[in-house]
Design an enzyme around this catalytic site. Structure first.
Site, PDB file in Angstrom:
ATOM      1  CD  GLN A   1      -2.772   1.213   2.464  1.00  0.00           C
ATOM      2  OE1 GLN A   1      -3.126   0.139   2.938  1.00  0.00           O
ATOM      3  NE2 GLN A   1      -3.210   2.369   2.922  1.00  0.00           N
TER       4      GLN A   1
ATOM      5  CD  GLU B   1      -7.445  -4.240   0.059  1.00  0.00           C
ATOM      6  OE1 GLU B   1      -8.619  -4.523  -0.238  1.00  0.00           O
ATOM      7  OE2 GLU B   1      -6.944  -3.133  -0.169  1.00  0.00           O
TER       8      GLU B   1
ATOM      9  CB  SER C   1       5.809   0.328   4.262  1.00  0.00           C
ATOM     10  OG  SER C   1       5.761   0.299   5.681  1.00  0.00           O
TER      11      SER C   1
ATOM     12  N   GLY D   1       3.004  -6.179   5.637  1.00  0.00           N
ATOM     13  CA  GLY D   1       3.266  -7.557   5.263  1.00  0.00           C
ATOM     14  C   GLY D   1       3.738  -7.710   3.835  1.00  0.00           C
ATOM     15  CB  THR D   2       2.373  -6.525   0.586  1.00  0.00           C
ATOM     16  OG1 THR D   2       1.137  -7.180   0.874  1.00  0.00           O
ATOM     17  CG2 THR D   2       2.720  -6.730  -0.873  1.00  0.00           C
TER      18      THR D   2
ATOM     19  CG  ASN E   1       4.269   7.471   7.659  1.00  0.00           C
ATOM     20  OD1 ASN E   1       4.603   7.876   6.549  1.00  0.00           O
ATOM     21  ND2 ASN E   1       3.650   6.319   7.840  1.00  0.00           N
TER      22      ASN E   1
ATOM     23  CD  GLU F   1      28.178   9.853 -11.227  1.00  0.00           C
ATOM     24  OE1 GLU F   1      28.885  10.768 -10.759  1.00  0.00           O
ATOM     25  OE2 GLU F   1      27.448   9.998 -12.226  1.00  0.00           O
TER      26      GLU F   1
END
Length: 444
Positions: A11, A69, A138, A142-143, A200, A248
């Site tokens: 996501q 998802e 992220s 999980g993904t 975040n 580089e």
């Protein structure tokens, strides 16, 4: 031709990646369908590094979007930019990874990996000379943690020595979107050559303090991250007097194989309300980019040592002498609160690009004539890793939530192994800082 592929996984990866592509359209003078609106912009850009051109003059992002998802990818499929992307390279499943690294790596991931690798290979076939990949993900999902790790592992042999760079959303110190973020982040193997970490909370504070957004949402955060990514890819997409390619970045930012987590910072960040009262000459921009309040990850660089810095300038810097940039760097080096390792004689890589930064029309950020993004490798980056290890240990002592991972095919010993790898990384950074403390030379 030196193409770069973008892989947006999970996501967070999909949302950040799609925002980056929207910003690229503005910078290159393309409409929402990928057709050129301004031929003058096209002439001075190297668009085919990140875009492929169809027979009808349609510029299509060299991008792969993956999220099990389907909701987030579906918003792109049916949104205003639906005709920009090739639908073949937008992959979704029917059930998500449930914030579980093991589910993304072992069970659900294994079901989808062959299809996703096949789509990646199709993208590679459309390249004349692939330079490398840029991964957006992220660590906490999980993904983003599990499946992206499986994907990089699966295409590693095909990639060979080509560059693997990533922009990763790292767990924030105080704010969390998932209880098991520490598990997923520690379990994520470090497969990329360079990993630019952002959290975040740091980006939230930048939006609130610099751009005067009282309550920033993910829409605001993603746009700000896209500005930093755009400056990073600017030298790949536009001409400049001192351009920097993917190799580089790796060569100049990573002094040792394990020390590959540069800190991202950016200046100036000014709201539309403040722009008329603010000045930003070269010296001010360089000075501001070294401030903690300009960083995209929470850590105190004044407590560490800079090992290498890459300063990416955009805009009207070329109208001035490069002496302005050199003088600004010298001023930073002589500051008492800045510490550079004694064994790095120069420590700075500079890129100067003529393209001016652009902003979204309805954005809170003011459009400026010049900007600078700094990618700095500092021993202070051990601080967020130490925070994460402490959170991990608190849960793992009680074996909290471990059964969800073991139930997906993991062994409990993998937690200990992953924790040991991160502790080794922290010790590596500590030893680099200790070595320089012992030298007695803590400044330039």
């Amino acid at each position: 031709m030196r193409e770069v592929l973008s892989l947006q996984i999970g996501q967070a990866g999909v949302q950040i990646g799609s925002t980056c592509w929207e910003l690229y359209l503005l910078e290159h003078g393309l409409n929402k369908e990928g057709f050129v609106m301004n031929e003058q912009d096209l002439e001075k850009s190297n668009m085919t590094t990140l875009f492929s051109e169809s027979s009808k003059g349609h510029y299509v992002p060299r991008a792969l979007f993956v999220d099990f998802e389907p909701a987030v990818v579906d918003t792109i499929r049916h949104g205003p930019f639906r005709k920009l992307y090739n639908p073949e390279f937008m992959y979704t499943g029917k059930e998500d990874s449930s914030d579980n690294f093991a589910r993304g790596y072992y069970t659900i991931g294994k079901e989808h990996i062959d299809n996703v690798v096949n789509k990646y290979q199709r993208l590679v076939e459309n390249c004349e000379s692939l330079q490398g990949i840029v991964l957006f993900r992220s660590f906490g999902g999980g993904t983003g943690s599990g499946f992206s790790s499986l994907l990089i592992e699966s295409i590693q042999d095909e990639l060979g020595k080509k560059c693997k760079l990533e922009f990763a959303i790292y767990p924030s110190p105080m704010v969390s979107t998932s209880i098991v973020e520490p598990y997923n982040s520690i379990l994520t193997p470090h497969q990329s050559d360079v990993c630019f970490m952002m959290d975040n909370e740091a980006v939230f504070d930048l939006c609130r303090e610099k751009l005067d957004v009282e309550w920033p949402n993910y829409y605001n955060l993603n746009r700000l991250v896209a500005q930093a990514v755009s400056s990073f890819t600017g030298s790949l997409r536009f001409t400049g007097s001192l351009n920097v390619d993917l190799n580089e970045f790796q060569t100049n930012l990573v002094p040792f194989p394990s020390a590959r987590f540069p800190i991202v910072s950016m200046a100036p960040l000014i709201s539309k309300e403040r722009i008329s009262h603010t000045s930003y000459n070269t010296n001010q921009v360089v000075s501001e980019v070294f401030e903690e309040k300009s960083q995209f990850v929470k850590c105190n660089t004044k407590q560490g040592y800079y090992m290498s810095c890459c300063l990416l300038f955009r805009g009207d810097f070329e109208q001035n002498s490069t002496n302005d940039v050199n003088n600004a760097i010298i001023n930073v080096k002589t500051r008492k609160d800045m510490h550079f390792v004694s064994w790095m004689p120069t420590g700075f890589k500079v890129g100067i690009n003529s393209s001016r930064p652009r902003v979204f029309p309805d954005d809170e950020m003011a459009e400026v004539t010049r900007s600078c993004v700094m990618l700095s490798n500092s021993t202070a980056v051990q601080q967020p890793w130490e925070r994460l290890v402490e959170k991990f240990k608190r849960m793992f002592r009680k074996r909290a939530f471990v059964h969800w991972y073991v139930g997906q095919g993991m062994e409990e010993g993998e937690f200990d192994l992953a924790l040991g790898n991160i502790q080794d990384l922290i010790q590596e950074y500590e030893s680099l800082a200790r070595d320089d403390d012992a030298s007695g030379d803590d400044s330039y």
